[in-house]
Design a protein around this motif. Sequence first.
Motif, short mmCIF file in Angstrom:
data_model
loop_
_atom_site.label_atom_id
_atom_site.label_comp_id
_atom_site.label_asym_id
_atom_site.label_seq_id
_atom_site.Cartn_x
_atom_site.Cartn_y
_atom_site.Cartn_z
N GLY A 10 84.53 22.31 -2.65
CA GLY A 10 83.91 21.85 -3.88
C GLY A 10 82.65 22.63 -4.17
O GLY A 10 82.38 23.66 -3.56
N SER A 11 81.88 22.12 -5.12
CA SER A 11 80.63 22.75 -5.53
C SER A 11 79.46 21.86 -5.15
O SER A 11 79.44 20.66 -5.47
N VAL A 12 78.48 22.43 -4.44
CA VAL A 12 77.30 21.69 -4.01
C VAL A 12 76.05 22.52 -4.21
O VAL A 12 76.11 23.74 -4.36
N GLN A 13 74.90 21.87 -4.21
CA GLN A 13 73.62 22.55 -4.29
C GLN A 13 73.19 23.07 -2.93
O GLN A 13 73.63 22.56 -1.90
N PRO A 14 72.35 24.09 -2.89
CA PRO A 14 71.83 24.56 -1.60
C PRO A 14 71.22 23.42 -0.80
O PRO A 14 70.52 22.57 -1.36
N GLY A 15 71.49 23.40 0.50
CA GLY A 15 71.02 22.33 1.35
C GLY A 15 71.98 21.17 1.48
O GLY A 15 71.78 20.28 2.32
N GLY A 16 73.03 21.17 0.67
CA GLY A 16 74.01 20.11 0.70
C GLY A 16 75.02 20.27 1.82
O GLY A 16 74.95 21.21 2.62
N SER A 17 75.97 19.34 1.87
CA SER A 17 76.98 19.32 2.93
C SER A 17 78.37 19.15 2.37
O SER A 17 78.57 18.53 1.32
N LEU A 18 79.35 19.69 3.09
CA LEU A 18 80.76 19.50 2.80
C LEU A 18 81.51 19.42 4.12
O LEU A 18 81.07 20.00 5.12
N LYS A 19 82.64 18.72 4.12
CA LYS A 19 83.50 18.67 5.29
C LYS A 19 84.90 19.10 4.89
O LYS A 19 85.54 18.45 4.06
N LEU A 20 85.38 20.19 5.46
CA LEU A 20 86.70 20.71 5.19
C LEU A 20 87.71 20.15 6.18
O LEU A 20 87.37 19.91 7.34
N SER A 21 88.94 19.98 5.72
CA SER A 21 90.02 19.51 6.57
C SER A 21 91.19 20.47 6.50
O SER A 21 91.43 21.09 5.47
N CYS A 22 91.91 20.58 7.60
CA CYS A 22 93.11 21.42 7.68
C CYS A 22 94.19 20.62 8.39
O CYS A 22 94.08 20.37 9.59
N VAL A 23 95.20 20.22 7.64
CA VAL A 23 96.30 19.44 8.19
C VAL A 23 97.44 20.37 8.54
O VAL A 23 97.90 21.14 7.69
N ALA A 24 97.92 20.30 9.77
CA ALA A 24 98.97 21.19 10.26
C ALA A 24 100.28 20.45 10.46
O ALA A 24 100.31 19.37 11.03
N SER A 25 101.36 21.06 9.99
CA SER A 25 102.69 20.55 10.28
C SER A 25 103.19 21.21 11.55
O SER A 25 102.55 22.12 12.08
N GLY A 26 104.34 20.77 12.06
CA GLY A 26 104.89 21.35 13.26
C GLY A 26 104.48 20.58 14.50
O GLY A 26 103.65 19.67 14.45
N SER A 27 105.06 20.97 15.62
CA SER A 27 104.82 20.28 16.88
C SER A 27 103.74 20.96 17.71
O SER A 27 103.32 22.08 17.43
N ALA A 28 103.31 20.26 18.73
CA ALA A 28 102.37 20.78 19.74
C ALA A 28 101.05 21.27 19.14
O ALA A 28 100.51 22.30 19.55
N PHE A 29 100.52 20.53 18.18
CA PHE A 29 99.24 20.89 17.57
C PHE A 29 98.15 21.03 18.62
O PHE A 29 97.33 21.94 18.56
N SER A 30 98.14 20.13 19.60
CA SER A 30 97.09 20.12 20.60
C SER A 30 97.07 21.36 21.48
O SER A 30 96.07 21.63 22.15
N ALA A 31 98.16 22.12 21.51
CA ALA A 31 98.27 23.30 22.36
C ALA A 31 97.70 24.57 21.73
O ALA A 31 97.59 25.59 22.39
N TYR A 32 97.35 24.51 20.45
CA TYR A 32 96.97 25.70 19.71
C TYR A 32 95.48 25.82 19.44
O TYR A 32 94.79 24.83 19.21
N ARG A 33 95.03 27.06 19.43
CA ARG A 33 93.69 27.37 18.98
C ARG A 33 93.65 27.24 17.46
O ARG A 33 94.53 27.73 16.77
N MET A 34 92.63 26.55 16.94
CA MET A 34 92.44 26.40 15.51
C MET A 34 91.15 27.11 15.11
O MET A 34 90.18 27.11 15.86
N ALA A 35 91.15 27.69 13.92
CA ALA A 35 89.99 28.45 13.49
C ALA A 35 89.79 28.36 11.99
O ALA A 35 90.71 28.06 11.24
#
Length: 112
Positions: A10-35
């Motif tokens: 989204g759009s925010v002013q300097p000094g503000g905060s945002l939280k991004l999310s990444c939802v993954a399909s497929g199996s064994a999510f816990s076994a993978y490096r995320m970046a």
Amino acid sequence: QVQLVESGGGSVQPGGSLKLSCVASGSAFSAYRMAWYRQAPGKEREFVADISSAGRTNYADSVKGRFTISRDNIKNTAYLQMNSLKPEDTAVYYCNRNWNTWGQGTQVTVSS
């Protein structure tokens, strides 16, 4: 087969905060490096942060102390909490799984 979907930009002013999310399909999510990577207008894609299957984290120097990467293996989701945002953080942010699969990106704009 594997799909990554980013959200939370989204759009925010300097000094503000945002939280991004990444939802993954497929199996064994816990076994993978995320970046998280980002690409600003006119620049090449750059590394932002990653988290291993064991929970080890790394950050680009430009975001250390401001951004936090985390993961929820039950929800198959990786997060990027971004605080004290600067105009230089403006970019499309991309999620990456296991050094190969990419999401479509989410826009972050810091201005005013």
